[in-house]
Design a protein around this motif. Sequence first.
Motif, short mmCIF file in Angstrom:
data_model
loop_
_atom_site.label_atom_id
_atom_site.label_comp_id
_atom_site.label_asym_id
_atom_site.label_seq_id
_atom_site.Cartn_x
_atom_site.Cartn_y
_atom_site.Cartn_z
N PHE A 1 26.47 21.65 41.45
CA PHE A 1 26.88 23.04 41.61
C PHE A 1 28.19 23.21 40.84
O PHE A 1 29.22 22.69 41.26
CB PHE A 1 27.04 23.40 43.09
N VAL A 2 28.12 23.90 39.72
CA VAL A 2 29.25 23.98 38.80
C VAL A 2 30.07 25.24 39.10
O VAL A 2 29.54 26.35 39.13
CB VAL A 2 28.79 23.99 37.34
N SER A 3 31.36 25.04 39.30
CA SER A 3 32.28 26.15 39.56
C SER A 3 32.25 27.15 38.42
O SER A 3 31.93 26.81 37.28
CB SER A 3 33.71 25.62 39.70
N GLY A 4 32.63 28.37 38.74
CA GLY A 4 32.68 29.43 37.74
C GLY A 4 33.59 29.06 36.58
O GLY A 4 34.68 28.53 36.76
N GLN A 5 33.11 29.35 35.39
CA GLN A 5 33.86 29.09 34.16
C GLN A 5 34.21 30.42 33.52
O GLN A 5 33.38 31.34 33.48
CB GLN A 5 33.03 28.23 33.20
N VAL A 6 35.43 30.50 33.02
CA VAL A 6 35.90 31.70 32.35
C VAL A 6 36.28 31.36 30.92
O VAL A 6 36.14 30.22 30.48
CB VAL A 6 37.11 32.33 33.10
N SER A 7 36.80 32.34 30.23
CA SER A 7 37.10 32.21 28.81
C SER A 7 38.51 31.68 28.57
O SER A 7 39.41 32.43 28.18
CB SER A 7 36.92 33.57 28.14
N LEU B 1 32.95 42.51 35.04
CA LEU B 1 33.68 43.72 35.41
C LEU B 1 32.84 44.97 35.18
O LEU B 1 33.01 45.97 35.87
CB LEU B 1 34.99 43.83 34.62
N ASP B 2 31.93 44.92 34.20
CA ASP B 2 31.13 46.09 33.84
C ASP B 2 29.68 45.68 33.62
O ASP B 2 29.32 45.17 32.55
CB ASP B 2 31.72 46.74 32.58
N ALA B 3 28.85 45.91 34.62
CA ALA B 3 27.44 45.51 34.55
C ALA B 3 26.67 46.28 33.48
O ALA B 3 25.62 45.82 33.02
CB ALA B 3 26.76 45.69 35.90
N SER B 4 27.18 47.40 33.03
CA SER B 4 26.49 48.15 31.98
C SER B 4 26.52 47.39 30.65
O SER B 4 25.78 47.72 29.73
CB SER B 4 27.09 49.54 31.80
N GLU B 5 27.34 46.36 30.56
CA GLU B 5 27.45 45.54 29.35
C GLU B 5 26.55 44.29 29.41
O GLU B 5 26.74 43.35 28.64
CB GLU B 5 28.91 45.12 29.13
N VAL B 6 25.59 44.28 30.31
CA VAL B 6 24.74 43.10 30.51
C VAL B 6 24.02 42.67 29.23
O VAL B 6 23.80 41.48 29.01
CB VAL B 6 23.74 43.31 31.67
N GLN B 7 23.67 43.60 28.37
CA GLN B 7 22.95 43.22 27.15
C GLN B 7 23.80 42.32 26.25
O GLN B 7 23.27 41.41 25.62
CB GLN B 7 22.45 44.45 26.38
N THR B 8 25.10 42.54 26.23
CA THR B 8 25.98 41.66 25.45
C THR B 8 25.90 40.24 25.99
O THR B 8 25.80 39.28 25.22
CB THR B 8 27.44 42.18 25.51
N ILE B 9 25.93 40.10 27.30
CA ILE B 9 25.83 38.78 27.93
C ILE B 9 24.48 38.15 27.62
O ILE B 9 24.40 36.98 27.26
CB ILE B 9 26.09 38.88 29.44
N ALA C 1 35.13 43.96 41.15
CA ALA C 1 36.28 44.81 40.87
C ALA C 1 37.30 44.10 39.99
O ALA C 1 38.00 44.73 39.20
CB ALA C 1 36.94 45.25 42.18
N ALA C 2 37.38 42.78 40.13
CA ALA C 2 38.34 42.00 39.35
C ALA C 2 37.94 40.55 39.38
O ALA C 2 37.25 40.10 40.29
CB ALA C 2 39.75 42.17 39.91
N LEU C 3 38.39 39.82 38.36
CA LEU C 3 38.27 38.37 38.35
C LEU C 3 39.67 37.81 38.57
O LEU C 3 40.63 38.58 38.70
CB LEU C 3 37.66 37.90 37.03
N PHE C 4 39.84 36.50 38.61
CA PHE C 4 41.12 35.95 39.03
C PHE C 4 42.28 36.17 38.06
O PHE C 4 43.43 36.03 38.43
CB PHE C 4 41.00 34.46 39.40
N GLY C 5 41.98 36.55 36.82
CA GLY C 5 43.02 36.86 35.85
C GLY C 5 42.75 38.23 35.24
O GLY C 5 41.60 38.59 35.03
N PRO C 6 43.78 38.99 34.93
CA PRO C 6 43.58 40.36 34.47
C PRO C 6 42.89 40.48 33.10
O PRO C 6 42.32 41.53 32.81
CB PRO C 6 45.00 40.92 34.39
#
Length: 141
Positions: free
Chosen positions: A31-37, A83-91, A117-122
């Motif tokens: 179970f891999v923890s969330g990865q960010v950029s 943050l914005d599910a309307s951008e799902v196609q990019t993902i 609403a937010a992730l851990f960094g702005p």
Amino acid sequence: MPAEERLTDVPELPATPGYAHAVTVSGKLAFVSGQVSVDAAGCVVGVDDLAAQTRQALSNLHHVISRFGADWSDVVKFTWFVLDASEVQTIRDVRDEILRPALGDVHNPASTLVQVAALFGPDFLVEVEAVVAVPREASDV
């Protein structure tokens, strides 16, 4: 490969846009923890660029799963936080760009996408976590 079956056709449900409804596995799971950029120095990659952030987050995830001897074909479930599910196609586009070479014609792993609403960094736009079926030959990791 311990990811044995990808359930993609359920007559009572609409077709999915390229992911499996469910995946069966055998053996050990990671179970891999969330990865960010972030890069190796901890700096945000791709501020205000969802595609760049998705690529970096998936790259970071791949570094983690590789430590178990796993590859994209061993990922059985993604959970995406955006943050914005309307951008799902990019993902989806970036996911397919990265996973298609490893998966070929096999459907993508099971997947859930949640708008938050937010992730851990702005500066973060996306975070991805995964469940991975650890290959049998790497199960001693």
